[in-house]
Each structure stands twice: as structure tokens, then as C-alpha cells.
Design a protein around this motif. Sequence first.
Motif, PDB file in Angstrom:
ATOM      1  N   LEU A  74       0.837  -1.197   0.000  1.00 11.07           N
ATOM      2  CA  LEU A  74       0.000   0.000   0.000  1.00 11.07           C
ATOM      3  C   LEU A  74       0.870   1.245   0.000  1.00 11.07           C
ATOM      4  O   LEU A  74       1.931   1.272   0.623  1.00 11.07           O
ATOM      5  CB  LEU A  74      -0.914   0.000   1.228  1.00 11.07           C
ATOM      6  N   ALA A  75       0.395   2.301  -0.673  1.00  9.39           N
ATOM      7  CA  ALA A  75       1.136   3.560  -0.739  1.00  9.39           C
ATOM      8  C   ALA A  75       1.178   4.244   0.623  1.00  9.39           C
ATOM      9  O   ALA A  75       2.147   4.925   0.947  1.00  9.39           O
ATOM     10  CB  ALA A  75       0.510   4.485  -1.779  1.00  9.39           C
ATOM     11  N   SER A  76       0.123   4.061   1.409  1.00 12.30           N
ATOM     12  CA  SER A  76       0.065   4.616   2.763  1.00 12.30           C
ATOM     13  C   SER A  76      -0.992   3.844   3.546  1.00 12.30           C
ATOM     14  O   SER A  76      -1.760   3.063   2.980  1.00 12.30           O
ATOM     15  CB  SER A  76      -0.260   6.112   2.728  1.00 12.30           C
ATOM     16  N   ARG A  77      -1.018   4.084   4.843  1.00 10.97           N
ATOM     17  CA  ARG A  77      -1.947   3.396   5.726  1.00 10.97           C
ATOM     18  C   ARG A  77      -3.393   3.791   5.384  1.00 10.97           C
ATOM     19  O   ARG A  77      -3.680   4.933   5.066  1.00 10.97           O
ATOM     20  CB  ARG A  77      -1.615   3.801   7.168  1.00 10.97           C
ATOM     21  N   ILE A  78      -4.300   2.832   5.465  1.00 15.73           N
ATOM     22  CA  ILE A  78      -5.725   3.072   5.262  1.00 15.73           C
ATOM     23  C   ILE A  78      -6.287   3.619   6.574  1.00 15.73           C
ATOM     24  O   ILE A  78      -6.107   3.014   7.628  1.00 15.73           O
ATOM     25  CB  ILE A  78      -6.470   1.771   4.883  1.00 15.73           C
ATOM     26  N   ILE A  79      -6.972   4.749   6.484  1.00 10.60           N
ATOM     27  CA  ILE A  79      -7.525   5.387   7.685  1.00 10.60           C
ATOM     28  C   ILE A  79      -9.047   5.379   7.672  1.00 10.60           C
ATOM     29  O   ILE A  79      -9.684   5.191   8.697  1.00 10.60           O
ATOM     30  CB  ILE A  79      -7.004   6.835   7.805  1.00 10.60           C
ATOM     31  N   TYR A  80      -9.653   5.603   6.500  1.00  7.43           N
ATOM     32  CA  TYR A  80     -11.098   5.754   6.379  1.00  7.43           C
ATOM     33  C   TYR A  80     -11.729   4.521   5.758  1.00  7.43           C
ATOM     34  O   TYR A  80     -11.114   3.826   4.962  1.00  7.43           O
ATOM     35  CB  TYR A  80     -11.436   6.958   5.490  1.00  7.43           C
ATOM     36  N   THR A  81     -12.993   4.286   6.119  1.00  6.02           N
ATOM     37  CA  THR A  81     -13.737   3.222   5.458  1.00  6.02           C
ATOM     38  C   THR A  81     -15.003   3.810   4.848  1.00  6.02           C
ATOM     39  O   THR A  81     -15.577   4.736   5.418  1.00  6.02           O
ATOM     40  CB  THR A  81     -14.115   2.096   6.439  1.00  6.02           C
ATOM     41  N   PRO A  82     -15.381   3.296   3.691  1.00  3.56           N
ATOM     42  CA  PRO A  82     -14.593   2.356   2.907  1.00  3.56           C
ATOM     43  C   PRO A  82     -13.450   3.062   2.180  1.00  3.56           C
ATOM     44  O   PRO A  82     -13.554   4.233   1.837  1.00  3.56           O
ATOM     45  CB  PRO A  82     -15.597   1.798   1.905  1.00  3.56           C
ATOM     46  N   THR A  83     -12.390   2.322   1.978  1.00  2.00           N
ATOM     47  CA  THR A  83     -11.323   2.752   1.071  1.00  2.00           C
ATOM     48  C   THR A  83     -11.155   1.638   0.054  1.00  2.00           C
ATOM     49  O   THR A  83     -11.037   0.468   0.420  1.00  2.00           O
ATOM     50  CB  THR A  83      -9.999   3.023   1.812  1.00  2.00           C
ATOM     51  N   PHE A  84     -11.164   2.022  -1.204  1.00  4.29           N
ATOM     52  CA  PHE A  84     -11.022   1.079  -2.306  1.00  4.29           C
ATOM     53  C   PHE A  84      -9.630   1.264  -2.897  1.00  4.29           C
ATOM     54  O   PHE A  84      -9.267   2.373  -3.285  1.00  4.29           O
ATOM     55  CB  PHE A  84     -12.079   1.353  -3.381  1.00  4.29           C
ATOM     56  N   VAL A  85      -8.859   0.187  -2.959  1.00  4.74           N
ATOM     57  CA  VAL A  85      -7.497   0.242  -3.488  1.00  4.74           C
ATOM     58  C   VAL A  85      -7.444  -0.612  -4.751  1.00  4.74           C
ATOM     59  O   VAL A  85      -7.693  -1.818  -4.691  1.00  4.74           O
ATOM     60  CB  VAL A  85      -6.462  -0.263  -2.460  1.00  4.74           C
ATOM     61  N   LEU A  86      -7.129   0.012  -5.864  1.00  9.57           N
ATOM     62  CA  LEU A  86      -6.917  -0.738  -7.097  1.00  9.57           C
ATOM     63  C   LEU A  86      -5.468  -1.206  -7.080  1.00  9.57           C
ATOM     64  O   LEU A  86      -4.547  -0.405  -6.921  1.00  9.57           O
ATOM     65  CB  LEU A  86      -7.181   0.133  -8.324  1.00  9.57           C
ATOM     66  N   ALA A  87      -5.275  -2.504  -7.194  1.00  8.15           N
ATOM     67  CA  ALA A  87      -3.935  -3.082  -7.117  1.00  8.15           C
ATOM     68  C   ALA A  87      -3.702  -4.000  -8.301  1.00  8.15           C
ATOM     69  O   ALA A  87      -4.638  -4.576  -8.858  1.00  8.15           O
ATOM     70  CB  ALA A  87      -3.775  -3.868  -5.815  1.00  8.15           C
ATOM     71  N   GLU A  88      -2.457  -4.104  -8.669  1.00 11.00           N
ATOM     72  CA  GLU A  88      -2.059  -5.063  -9.698  1.00 11.00           C
ATOM     73  C   GLU A  88      -0.683  -5.565  -9.345  1.00 11.00           C
ATOM     74  O   GLU A  88       0.208  -4.787  -8.996  1.00 11.00           O
ATOM     75  CB  GLU A  88      -2.059  -4.450 -11.084  1.00 11.00           C
ATOM     76  N   GLY A  89      -0.523  -6.880  -9.432  1.00 12.51           N
ATOM     77  CA  GLY A  89       0.770  -7.479  -9.137  1.00 12.51           C
ATOM     78  C   GLY A  89       1.234  -7.217  -7.717  1.00 12.51           C
ATOM     79  O   GLY A  89       2.434  -7.145  -7.456  1.00 12.51           O
ATOM     80  N   GLY A  90       0.280  -7.062  -6.789  1.00 11.76           N
ATOM     81  CA  GLY A  90       0.641  -6.873  -5.395  1.00 11.76           C
ATOM     82  C   GLY A  90       1.061  -5.466  -5.017  1.00 11.76           C
ATOM     83  O   GLY A  90       1.587  -5.242  -3.936  1.00 11.76           O
ATOM     84  N   ARG A  91       0.792  -4.483  -5.899  1.00 13.39           N
ATOM     85  CA  ARG A  91       1.121  -3.103  -5.540  1.00 13.39           C
ATOM     86  C   ARG A  91      -0.041  -2.182  -5.881  1.00 13.39           C
ATOM     87  O   ARG A  91      -0.793  -2.413  -6.825  1.00 13.39           O
ATOM     88  CB  ARG A  91       2.416  -2.646  -6.191  1.00 13.39           C
ATOM     89  N   GLU A  92      -0.170  -1.141  -5.081  1.00  4.19           N
ATOM     90  CA  GLU A  92      -1.263  -0.193  -5.244  1.00  4.19           C
ATOM     91  C   GLU A  92      -1.080   0.656  -6.490  1.00  4.19           C
ATOM     92  O   GLU A  92      -0.021   1.216  -6.722  1.00  4.19           O
ATOM     93  CB  GLU A  92      -1.346   0.717  -4.006  1.00  4.19           C
ATOM     94  N   ILE A  93      -2.141   0.762  -7.268  1.00  3.51           N
ATOM     95  CA  ILE A  93      -2.171   1.634  -8.443  1.00  3.51           C
ATOM     96  C   ILE A  93      -2.781   2.979  -8.051  1.00  3.51           C
ATOM     97  O   ILE A  93      -2.352   4.030  -8.501  1.00  3.51           O
ATOM     98  CB  ILE A  93      -3.003   0.991  -9.583  1.00  3.51           C
ATOM     99  N   GLY A  94      -3.793   2.935  -7.197  1.00  2.00           N
ATOM    100  CA  GLY A  94      -4.468   4.136  -6.741  1.00  2.00           C
ATOM    101  C   GLY A  94      -5.590   3.761  -5.800  1.00  2.00           C
ATOM    102  O   GLY A  94      -5.880   2.583  -5.616  1.00  2.00           O
ATOM    103  N   ARG A  95      -6.231   4.772  -5.215  1.00  2.00           N
ATOM    104  CA  ARG A  95      -7.292   4.487  -4.245  1.00  2.00           C
ATOM    105  C   ARG A  95      -8.412   5.517  -4.294  1.00  2.00           C
ATOM    106  O   ARG A  95      -8.232   6.630  -4.759  1.00  2.00           O
ATOM    107  CB  ARG A  95      -6.740   4.372  -2.840  1.00  2.00           C
TER     108      ARG A  95
END
Length: 117
Positions: A74-95
Motif C-alpha cells: 500500500l502507498a500509505s496506511r488506510i484510515i477511512y472506510t470504505p477505502t477502495f485500493v486498485l492493485a495489480e501485481g501486489g502493488r497499489e495503483i491508486g485508491r
Amino acid sequence: MRTPGGAALFALLCLLSSLPASAAELLMFRQAACPWCAAWDRAIGPIYAKTAIGKRAPIRELDIGDQARSGTTLASRIIYTPTFVLAEGGREIGRIEGYPGEDFFWGRLDALTRRLP
């Protein structure tokens, strides 16, 4: 000389080489009693997997406390819910942080998926 199953092995190798190297996924970080998570569940949840984006990036729901076990850098810690993280190959693309409605969600998700290779 041909070995038994050689054609099947060749077909399997061709199929595997045509698949993407890593699959995209949408991680949804949530927590119990989150009213915005419940709103997403009602409006988007039943249809997400049926959409083109849902097929390209299947959703995986996680508790906000499971960030370290998500299998994604993850690029940074998730603080809020919901948070949607688009990931590919095990790394965050954006949120996308939060869920203020369907139009916001689909628009932001469309912009994120354009970052995928």
C-alpha cells in the motif's frame, strides 16, 4: 517421436502465455457498522462483479485491520472506510477514499483503471 499428452501440454502453455502476468483487483477496506460501507453494499455490491470493471478487477473485501495481511504494498496506511485500493501485481495503483455515491465511485474507478497496463 511424440509423447502422449504433448499436444495438451502445448495448448496449456499457449493458454498460459496469453494470460496477463498479474491480475488486477479492487481491495475494499471496511469495518463493522460503517454506514458508507453499507450504502456501497446496497447500491454497488450486487452489480459490481457483473460490470466490465468488475471482471477486470474483481473485488476482495478486507477489514481495515487486515492491511498488513492484504498481500498488497500500500502507498500509505488506510484510515477511512470504505477505502477502495486498485492493485495489480501486489502493488497499489491508486485508491478511492470514502463513498459519497454511485456517480463518484464509478467515475473515480474508471479513472483509476485507465492507469492499468
